[in-house]
Design a protein around this motif. Structure first.
Motif, PDB file in Angstrom:
ATOM      1  N   THR A   1      54.963  -4.719 -80.841  1.00 52.43           N
ATOM      2  CA  THR A   1      54.893  -6.170 -80.925  1.00 52.43           C
ATOM      3  C   THR A   1      54.853  -6.599 -82.389  1.00 52.43           C
ATOM      4  O   THR A   1      54.491  -5.817 -83.269  1.00 52.43           O
TER       5      THR A   1
ATOM      6  N   PRO B   1      50.475  -2.717 -78.700  1.00 57.30           N
ATOM      7  CA  PRO B   1      49.599  -3.556 -77.886  1.00 57.30           C
ATOM      8  C   PRO B   1      48.198  -2.959 -77.859  1.00 57.30           C
ATOM      9  O   PRO B   1      48.027  -1.751 -77.706  1.00 57.30           O
TER      10      PRO B   1
ATOM     11  N   GLU C   1      48.349  -9.509 -73.916  1.00 56.79           N
ATOM     12  CA  GLU C   1      49.273  -9.775 -75.020  1.00 56.79           C
ATOM     13  C   GLU C   1      50.722  -9.908 -74.571  1.00 56.79           C
ATOM     14  O   GLU C   1      51.448 -10.795 -75.032  1.00 56.79           O
ATOM     15  N   ILE C   2      51.169  -9.012 -73.681  1.00 55.03           N
ATOM     16  CA  ILE C   2      52.597  -8.983 -73.327  1.00 55.03           C
ATOM     17  C   ILE C   2      52.851  -9.073 -71.824  1.00 55.03           C
ATOM     18  O   ILE C   2      53.994  -8.965 -71.376  1.00 55.03           O
TER      19      ILE C   2
ATOM     20  N   PRO D   1      58.319  -9.072 -69.732  1.00 52.73           N
ATOM     21  CA  PRO D   1      57.318  -9.472 -70.725  1.00 52.73           C
ATOM     22  C   PRO D   1      56.985 -10.965 -70.675  1.00 52.73           C
ATOM     23  O   PRO D   1      57.863 -11.810 -70.545  1.00 52.73           O
TER      24      PRO D   1
ATOM     25  N   LEU E   1      54.724 -13.194 -73.196  1.00 50.71           N
ATOM     26  CA  LEU E   1      53.991 -13.087 -74.453  1.00 50.71           C
ATOM     27  C   LEU E   1      52.907 -14.148 -74.563  1.00 50.71           C
ATOM     28  O   LEU E   1      53.112 -15.316 -74.229  1.00 50.71           O
TER      29      LEU E   1
ATOM     30  N   VAL F   1      50.946 -12.869 -80.050  1.00 43.87           N
ATOM     31  CA  VAL F   1      52.181 -12.091 -80.205  1.00 43.87           C
ATOM     32  C   VAL F   1      53.370 -13.020 -80.424  1.00 43.87           C
ATOM     33  O   VAL F   1      53.568 -13.986 -79.685  1.00 43.87           O
TER      34      VAL F   1
ATOM     35  N   ILE G   1      58.264  -9.080 -78.933  1.00 45.34           N
ATOM     36  CA  ILE G   1      58.140  -7.728 -78.417  1.00 45.34           C
ATOM     37  C   ILE G   1      59.496  -7.056 -78.541  1.00 45.34           C
ATOM     38  O   ILE G   1      60.537  -7.696 -78.371  1.00 45.34           O
TER      39      ILE G   1
END
Length: 230
Positions: free
Chosen positions: A62, A78, A100-101, A140, A142, A147, A150
């Motif tokens: 990321t 991550p 985060e993702i 994903p 985000l 973030v 990615i």
């Protein structure tokens, strides 16, 4: 080491890799070194590998949001600091990856933990290695507060001299190398460096079962075996 294993499936290569790791890594490989008991803060990162279209292993990375107060805009794995509700390092890494993702923990088969990295900021980082067998199941999402982007890279790049440079640094009287890897994804350029690069060098060495084509010269504070130990 934690539960949360996805259903075992995937190619013969991944199955062989998992078998090798389970049989070759001691169960206490993630225990902190007694020399670094002063490190009280703990964090975990997820090295989530999968097979690319060419059959080679790749790993997700990321780019941290530019609005963050620390390490803004830098490339990272991550992960994040352990919270009181986390049962172990595996749960920390999986929880952070989801936050985060948007990576669903049920999609990840955790296969091992690497020895800890200790930072000069007083944080112990535990790398958690997991396999994503079904990449198509991951879409994903985000967290824009943390973030910015990615992307994924071939794991093998961290064993090659291509697109790599290094700078000599010194800390507490010890000289070491800080490695930088350049990577382009479409029209975006990324630099993977410092402890993130060191974790990925170690991961690639383990997962691909061969040493890097360059002198690593990792500082002892980051743990693990170095050329000097050999």
């Amino acid at each position: 080491m934690g539960s949360n294993r996805a259903e075992v499936r995937g190619s013969q290569r991944l199955q062989a890799l998992i078998h090798h790791l389970h049989s070759s890594i001691p169960s206490d490989s993630n225990e902190p070194n007694s020399k670094f008991t002063v490190w009280k803060k703990r964090a975990a990162v997820l090295i989530c590998v999968f097979e690319g279209a060419d059959g080679n292993l790749r790993v997700f990375l990321t780019q941290r949001a530019s609005s963050l107060s620390t390490h803004s805009g830098e490339v990272a794995l991550p992960g994040g600091k352990r919270e009181e509700g986390d049962a172990d390092d595996v749960q920390t890494a999986l929880r952070e990856a989801k936050e985060e993702i948007g990576l669903d923990p049920s999609l990840v088969s955790v296969i091992t933990l690497l020895p800890p990295f200790h930072t000069k900021y007083g944080v112990t980082i535990i790398p958690v290695v997991g396999v994503l067998f079904d990449k198509d199941a991951f879409s994903p999402v985000l967290n824009s507060a943390e973030v910015e982007a990615i992307f994924d890279v071939p794991l093998e790049m961290f064993l090659k001299n291509d697109n790599r440079r290094a700078e000599e640094r010194e800390w507490m009287g010890e000289k070491h190398l800080v490695h930088y890897f350049d990577y382009e994804d479409g029209n975006k350029k990324y630099v993977i460096w410092a402890i993130t690069a060191a974790i990925l060098i170690r991961s690639a060495t383990l997962l691909l079962q061969r040493p890097p084509a360059f002198l690593e010269q990792r500082p002892k504070i980051w743990g693990g075996m170095t050329e000097n130990d050999i």
